[in-house]
Design a protein around this motif. Structure first.
Motif, PDB file in Angstrom:
ATOM      1  N   LEU A  94      46.722 -47.710  65.316  1.00  0.00           N
ATOM      2  CA  LEU A  94      45.691 -48.694  65.641  1.00  0.00           C
ATOM      3  C   LEU A  94      44.428 -48.456  64.816  1.00  0.00           C
ATOM      4  N   SER A  95      44.100 -47.192  64.555  1.00  0.00           N
ATOM      5  CA  SER A  95      42.910 -46.892  63.752  1.00  0.00           C
ATOM      6  C   SER A  95      43.031 -47.485  62.358  1.00  0.00           C
ATOM      7  N   ALA A  96      44.233 -47.409  61.760  1.00  0.00           N
ATOM      8  CA  ALA A  96      44.446 -47.979  60.428  1.00  0.00           C
ATOM      9  C   ALA A  96      44.487 -49.506  60.474  1.00  0.00           C
ATOM     10  N   VAL A  97      45.174 -50.042  61.489  1.00  0.00           N
ATOM     11  CA  VAL A  97      45.290 -51.497  61.613  1.00  0.00           C
ATOM     12  C   VAL A  97      43.927 -52.137  61.865  1.00  0.00           C
ATOM     13  N   SER A  98      43.027 -51.394  62.521  1.00  0.00           N
ATOM     14  CA  SER A  98      41.699 -51.951  62.825  1.00  0.00           C
ATOM     15  C   SER A  98      40.888 -52.246  61.569  1.00  0.00           C
ATOM     16  N   THR A  99      41.359 -51.801  60.414  1.00  0.00           N
ATOM     17  CA  THR A  99      40.721 -52.168  59.147  1.00  0.00           C
ATOM     18  C   THR A  99      40.679 -53.688  58.992  1.00  0.00           C
ATOM     19  N   LEU A 100      41.668 -54.388  59.573  1.00  0.00           N
ATOM     20  CA  LEU A 100      41.774 -55.843  59.432  1.00  0.00           C
ATOM     21  C   LEU A 100      40.598 -56.570  60.068  1.00  0.00           C
ATOM     22  N   TRP A 101      40.021 -56.013  61.147  1.00  0.00           N
ATOM     23  CA  TRP A 101      38.887 -56.680  61.812  1.00  0.00           C
ATOM     24  C   TRP A 101      37.622 -55.818  61.806  1.00  0.00           C
ATOM     25  N   SER A 102      37.633 -54.755  61.067  1.00  0.00           N
ATOM     26  CA  SER A 102      36.503 -53.835  61.047  1.00  0.00           C
ATOM     27  C   SER A 102      35.256 -54.480  60.440  1.00  0.00           C
ATOM     28  N   VAL A 103      34.095 -54.072  60.949  1.00  0.00           N
ATOM     29  CA  VAL A 103      32.836 -54.546  60.382  1.00  0.00           C
ATOM     30  C   VAL A 103      32.508 -53.810  59.088  1.00  0.00           C
ATOM     31  N   ASN A 104      33.265 -52.765  58.774  1.00  0.00           N
ATOM     32  CA  ASN A 104      33.146 -52.057  57.498  1.00  0.00           C
ATOM     33  C   ASN A 104      34.524 -51.502  57.148  1.00  0.00           C
ATOM     34  N   GLY A 105      35.316 -52.342  56.506  1.00  0.00           N
ATOM     35  CA  GLY A 105      36.715 -52.016  56.255  1.00  0.00           C
ATOM     36  C   GLY A 105      36.922 -50.771  55.420  1.00  0.00           C
ATOM     37  N   SER A 106      36.079 -50.541  54.419  1.00  0.00           N
ATOM     38  CA  SER A 106      36.269 -49.378  53.544  1.00  0.00           C
ATOM     39  C   SER A 106      36.057 -48.077  54.309  1.00  0.00           C
ATOM     40  N   VAL A 107      35.049 -48.048  55.181  1.00  0.00           N
ATOM     41  CA  VAL A 107      34.793 -46.853  55.985  1.00  0.00           C
ATOM     42  C   VAL A 107      35.936 -46.628  56.969  1.00  0.00           C
ATOM     43  N   THR A 108      36.393 -47.690  57.616  1.00  0.00           N
ATOM     44  CA  THR A 108      37.505 -47.562  58.563  1.00  0.00           C
ATOM     45  C   THR A 108      38.752 -47.045  57.870  1.00  0.00           C
ATOM     46  N   LEU A 109      39.052 -47.558  56.692  1.00  0.00           N
ATOM     47  CA  LEU A 109      40.241 -47.120  55.964  1.00  0.00           C
ATOM     48  C   LEU A 109      40.135 -45.641  55.595  1.00  0.00           C
ATOM     49  N   ARG A 110      38.973 -45.243  55.069  1.00  0.00           N
ATOM     50  CA  ARG A 110      38.799 -43.847  54.643  1.00  0.00           C
ATOM     51  C   ARG A 110      38.882 -42.900  55.827  1.00  0.00           C
ATOM     52  N   ARG A 111      38.223 -43.250  56.921  1.00  0.00           N
ATOM     53  CA  ARG A 111      38.203 -42.346  58.063  1.00  0.00           C
ATOM     54  C   ARG A 111      39.509 -42.381  58.853  1.00  0.00           C
ATOM     55  N   SER A 112      40.228 -43.479  58.805  1.00  0.00           N
ATOM     56  CA  SER A 112      41.544 -43.512  59.456  1.00  0.00           C
ATOM     57  C   SER A 112      42.536 -42.641  58.694  1.00  0.00           C
ATOM     58  N   VAL A 113      42.372 -42.531  57.366  1.00  0.00           N
ATOM     59  CA  VAL A 113      43.196 -41.599  56.590  1.00  0.00           C
ATOM     60  C   VAL A 113      42.878 -40.164  57.004  1.00  0.00           C
ATOM     61  N   SER A 114      41.585 -39.864  57.179  1.00  0.00           N
ATOM     62  CA  SER A 114      41.191 -38.527  57.646  1.00  0.00           C
ATOM     63  C   SER A 114      41.766 -38.237  59.027  1.00  0.00           C
ATOM     64  N   LEU A 115      41.741 -39.248  59.911  1.00  0.00           N
ATOM     65  CA  LEU A 115      42.307 -39.081  61.251  1.00  0.00           C
ATOM     66  C   LEU A 115      43.808 -38.835  61.176  1.00  0.00           C
ATOM     67  N   LEU A 116      44.499 -39.558  60.304  1.00  0.00           N
ATOM     68  CA  LEU A 116      45.930 -39.362  60.122  1.00  0.00           C
ATOM     69  C   LEU A 116      46.234 -37.944  59.640  1.00  0.00           C
ATOM     70  N   MET A 117      45.447 -37.447  58.683  1.00  0.00           N
ATOM     71  CA  MET A 117      45.704 -36.108  58.151  1.00  0.00           C
ATOM     72  C   MET A 117      45.409 -35.040  59.198  1.00  0.00           C
ATOM     73  N   ALA A 118      44.368 -35.242  60.007  1.00  0.00           N
ATOM     74  CA  ALA A 118      44.091 -34.303  61.099  1.00  0.00           C
ATOM     75  C   ALA A 118      45.238 -34.307  62.104  1.00  0.00           C
ATOM     76  N   THR A 119      45.815 -35.497  62.339  1.00  0.00           N
ATOM     77  CA  THR A 119      46.950 -35.606  63.249  1.00  0.00           C
ATOM     78  C   THR A 119      48.187 -34.914  62.674  1.00  0.00           C
ATOM     79  N   LEU A 120      48.394 -35.045  61.363  1.00  0.00           N
ATOM     80  CA  LEU A 120      49.517 -34.366  60.721  1.00  0.00           C
ATOM     81  C   LEU A 120      49.362 -32.846  60.813  1.00  0.00           C
ATOM     82  N   LEU A 121      48.117 -32.358  60.672  1.00  0.00           N
ATOM     83  CA  LEU A 121      47.871 -30.920  60.842  1.00  0.00           C
ATOM     84  C   LEU A 121      48.190 -30.508  62.278  1.00  0.00           C
ATOM     85  N   ALA A 122      47.801 -31.335  63.243  1.00  0.00           N
ATOM     86  CA  ALA A 122      48.124 -31.053  64.643  1.00  0.00           C
ATOM     87  C   ALA A 122      49.633 -31.069  64.867  1.00  0.00           C
ATOM     88  N   MET A 123      50.329 -31.980  64.195  1.00  0.00           N
ATOM     89  CA  MET A 123      51.788 -32.025  64.296  1.00  0.00           C
ATOM     90  C   MET A 123      52.419 -30.760  63.731  1.00  0.00           C
TER      91      MET A 123
END
Length: 431
Positions: A94-123
């Motif tokens: 959902l964090s990545a998909v929210s780029t579609l309606w984000s008020v700042n798509g570039s920031v959402t995309l960059r930070r959703s990638v960071s969130l994904l990588m943090a999640t992969l580290l947790a995995m």
């Protein structure tokens, strides 16, 4: 613990690769904590400009590389962790998909990638480390950060304390950050004190003293509450785990009633309590900030403004909030408000499902396998919920603790109940 069940899905390598895995994950956690490097960047002018922030983002590259390198041989385990944590994975998607309606798509995309990588580290941590090993991994890393902060206070106080301040920030940029690192040190120490190994228990007492020393020196009221919460919760959870049948049910009901009473007392008497403790009853301007933020949550109630996009200068709402409160707040200082700003009711509903499942299954695991380190998962979830009242910590793009606790619980619970007939699964769930 039934080691054959856990190890049926996880094969632990021995020797050099395994030692490198421990070191790599520890390094990732240390960098992710925000220790040392940000402080060096902003010292001595106490300012982080855009260029320095860009350099700080480069530090994520080694974290990403190490995570991917050590995950690569374990794609099957990664898939198992993902399948058994579908509600949480849906939040990440959902964090990545929210780029579609984000008020700042570039920031959402960059930070959703960071969130994904943090999640992969947790995995990676979920798949490759047992709960008891996770206690040592996290406890050792946060304990090191706390010890280094205390040593810096002795050797370089001008750096360890912000100019004109008496609160210790240590190797971090703010006393609240250090306060929570010290709090986490104490939380893992409480978990170590319940370990069957005498050596681990001795280490737990050392880390407990270190963590509470850090909390006191940071003068962070929320981290102090978090440390006290860890002690009380650790005792209460262990009391529940030692009982069975009707006795356990009665203990749980009493515990929940006590928690409900404490929450109500704090909710309706928070201002009086803060004034009694000599603290700012506005929580350092947070109550004014929340009053300014809440109307904007209602404007995009269903899906929010996009992950991590609301608090950007391109969003006109932020300028209005800053003008209203008189300072440039970097966030809502509330995990729950920022959750609504990021994802709206859709994300908040998913998060509630994740939280409820984790607490329920974690309690079952603690009662079923009381000596295998499950206490830390429940303590971290509870402490994160507490800190979320005044800080934005949960689902932060650098947060590894909360997703590791949630995913480890779901992963092991699925292992515990796999292949059992329905009446046995129900019996375990009702334990």
């Amino acid at each position: 613990m039934s080691h054959s069940v856990w190890n049926s899905s996880i094969t632990y390598k021995t020797g050099l690769w395994r030692r490198l895995e421990w070191v790599a994950v520890s390094v990732c956690l240390f960098i992710n904590s925000g220790a040392v490097f940000q402080l060096l960047m902003m010292y001595p002018d106490e300012i982080l400009d855009d260029m320095e922030r860009a350099k700080m983002r480069l530090l994520k590259i080694p974290i990403y590389l190490l995570t991917l390198i050590f995950l690569a041989p374990h794609v099957r385990q990664l898939a198992l962790v993902a399948v058994r944590n579908l509600p949480f994975i849906m939040l990440i998607v959902l964090s990545a998909v929210s780029t579609l309606w984000s008020v700042n798509g570039s920031v959402t995309l960059r930070r959703s990638v960071s969130l994904l990588m943090a999640t992969l580290l947790a995995m990676l941590i979920t798949a490759r480390f047992t709960p008891r090993q996770q206690v040592m991994l996290f406890g050792g890393t946060f304990g090191l950060c706390t010890i280094l902060s205390l040593l810096l206070a002795l050797t370089a106080p001008a750096m360890a304390f912000a100019p004109g301040e008496s609160e210790l920030r240590g190797i971090f940029t703010h006393k609240n950050v250090f306060g929570w690192i010290a709090c986490y040190t104490a939380v893992f120490a409480v978990a170590m004190l319940r370990d069957p190994s005498p050596v681990v228990r001795k280490l737990g007492w050392t880390l407990f003293a270190t963590g509470f020393t850090g909390i006191v020196l940071s003068q962070s009221a929320t981290s102090l509450l978090g440390g006290i919460f860890a002690i009380i919760s650790g005792f209460a959870l262990q009391t529940v785990a030692r009982r069975d049948g009707a006795s356990r049910l009665v203990t749980q009901l009493v515990l929940f009633q006590v928690i409900a009473i404490v929450v109500m007392v704090l909710t309706f008497n928070l201002q009086v309590l803060l004034e009694t403790l000599g603290r700012d009853p506005t929580l350092t301007g947070r109550t004014e900030l929340w009053a300014a933020v809440d109307p904007w949550i209602g404007d995009k109630l269903l899906f929010g403004y996009g992950y991590a996009a609301f608090w950007t200068e391109s969003n006109p709402a932020v300028a209005q909030i800053w003008d209203a409160i008189g300072w440039d707040a970097p966030g809502a200082h509330s995990s729950y408000r920022d959750l609504m700003l990021n994802f709206g009711l859709v994300g908040a509903t998913l998060f509630c499902i994740v939280l409820i499942q984790a607490i329920r299954k974690g309690t079952v695991l603690l009662t079923t396998e009381p000596n295998e380190g499950w206490l830390w998962c429940l303590l971290i979830i509870g402490t994160s919920m507490l800190s979320g009242l005044s800080e934005t910590i949960m689902l932060d793009q650098d947060d590894v603790l909360f997703p590791t606790a949630v995913m480890t619980i779901a992963f092991r619970y699925a292992e515990l109940t796999a292949g059992l007939p329905r009446h046995r699964r129900v019996a375990i769930a009702a334990a």
